[in-house]
Design a protein around this motif. Structure first.
Motif, PDB file in Angstrom:
ATOM      1  N   LYS A  53      15.003 -16.991 -36.141  1.00  0.00           N
ATOM      2  CA  LYS A  53      15.397 -15.638 -36.550  1.00  0.00           C
ATOM      3  C   LYS A  53      16.858 -15.594 -37.015  1.00  0.00           C
ATOM      4  O   LYS A  53      17.197 -14.914 -37.984  1.00  0.00           O
ATOM      5  N   ARG A  64      18.988 -13.794 -39.921  1.00  0.00           N
ATOM      6  CA  ARG A  64      19.769 -12.623 -39.551  1.00  0.00           C
ATOM      7  C   ARG A  64      21.122 -12.946 -38.940  1.00  0.00           C
ATOM      8  O   ARG A  64      21.874 -12.040 -38.571  1.00  0.00           O
ATOM      9  N   GLU A  99      23.518 -11.424 -35.627  1.00  0.00           N
ATOM     10  CA  GLU A  99      22.889 -10.139 -35.277  1.00  0.00           C
ATOM     11  C   GLU A  99      21.840 -10.334 -34.169  1.00  0.00           C
ATOM     12  O   GLU A  99      21.615  -9.451 -33.339  1.00  0.00           O
TER      13      GLU A  99
END
Ligand code: SF4
Length: 335
Positions: A44, A48, A51
């Motif tokens: 992830k 991202r 974050e």
């Protein structure tokens, strides 16, 4: 001893491993597939970035640490006894009729000069500028008030208030959310029991939060804070509008990514960046400065001054206990 917490996947970051077989020290799946569709933290964060380390969705949940310590409170057992009683009035002998459990007096008090009573020895955690704390303040405040216990209002509540008004030197003149919070607790507070403690960090001090709370709202207990949010990072909240991010930056907060940067602004408009983080500063405590600040708060009219420290190592723990004793502060919380 095995791992106390498996890295790379956690409900707090809304991540999970593809495989049931996971390398303990890295948290990667034993077979990390090039066809993987996610969704571990490594996967992830490749999209991202940092974050991902923020528990989410922001404003809708409270995250706890799930490290499985080898010793915890579950290893303690309260042992009962078949006779005897402690805490009865002087000279009174315990018997089956005067030792019924509803007769137990749980009342306590805190403070040095201006003591405040509480029905039971409980404080809430500090409910500060997070959205989840703002949304549920009334439930906590009214619950604490009618239970005769104390509530702690965390840092940055004035600083992030969209309705904040400041004078020409940047000091708070009106902070509607702080006012609402104080009034909600006071409205239901039983006379003489419990109090609202308002915390202050570096940014609050610069904004004049103590002056506003004590002089305008009549707050009686101000709490100094050594570290908050994510401790040395000081991260607590996120905002999802560019205007809010710029507003918080103008009030002196560290906001990342930099909302003044034209490239960041363009990325936000293109929805590559969806939220901004607001961080606050490390206080850099020193002994003389601590005593001076305690005195300043007393001179402002605070009836009680308290201190809360984070889970710091021995040096800061010793400093907190010694300086708090020397300054005769009213309560020391080690969090
Ligand atoms: S990228 Fe996919 S396969 Fe690789 S460790 Fe993460 S979840 Fe597992």
């Amino acid at each position: 001893m095995g791992n106390l917490q498996q890295p790379n996947a956690n409900d707090a970051t809304q991540t999970s491993n593809r495989s049931r077989s996971v390398v303990p020290c890295s948290g990667l799946c034993t077979r990390c597939m090039d066809t993987c569709r996610g969704n571990c933290e490594v996967f992830k964060s490749s999209f991202r970035g940092r974050e991902v380390i923020y528990p989410g969705p922001f404003g809708e949940m409270t995250a706890g640490g799930d490290k499985d310590y080898p010793i915890d409170y579950s290893h303690l057992n309260i042992q009962g006894y078949a006779l005897g009683a402690k805490g009865l009035a002087e000279g009174v002998e315990g018997n089956p009729d005067n030792t019924l459990f509803p007769m137990v007096d749980t009342e306590t008090s805190f403070g040095v000069t201006n003591r405040i009573k509480m029905r039971v020895p409980i404080f809430t955690g500090a409910l500060g500028s997070t959205e989840i704390a703002r949304k549920h303040w009334d439930s906590f405040a009214i619950g604490a008030a009618i239970s005769g216990v104390s509530i702690v209002c965390g840092e940055n509540v004035c600083g992030i208030d969209p309705g904040l008004e400041r004078d020409s030197s940047g000091k708070v003149t009106h902070a509607p959310d702080m006012k609402r919070r104080v009034e909600a607790y006071r409205r239901y507070r039983e006379d003489g029991y419990g109090d609202i403690l308002v915390q202050m960090n570096v940014e609050d001090t610069r904004l004049g939060v103590a002056e506003y709370c004590v002089e305008k709202l009549g707050v009686e207990t101000m709490e100094l804070k050594w570290g908050q949010g994510a401790k040395c990072i000081g991260g607590e909240i996120k905002v999802d509008s560019l205007d809010r991010a710029l507003e918080l930056q103008s009030r002196g907060y560290l906001v990342t990514p930099d909302p003044s940067d034209p490239a960041v602004q363009a990325a936000f408009r293109a929805t590559a960046i969806k939220q901004f983080e607001r961080h606050s500063r490390l206080g850099f405590v020193d002994e003389e400065g601590f005593y001076a600040e305690v005195q300043r708060l007393r001179d402002l009219g605070a009836k009680r001054v308290t201190l809360k420290t984070g889970a710091y190592p021995m040096r800061e723990l010793a400093m907190a206990i010694k300086w708090a004793s020397n300054a005769k502060i009213d309560l020391l919380t080690i969090d």
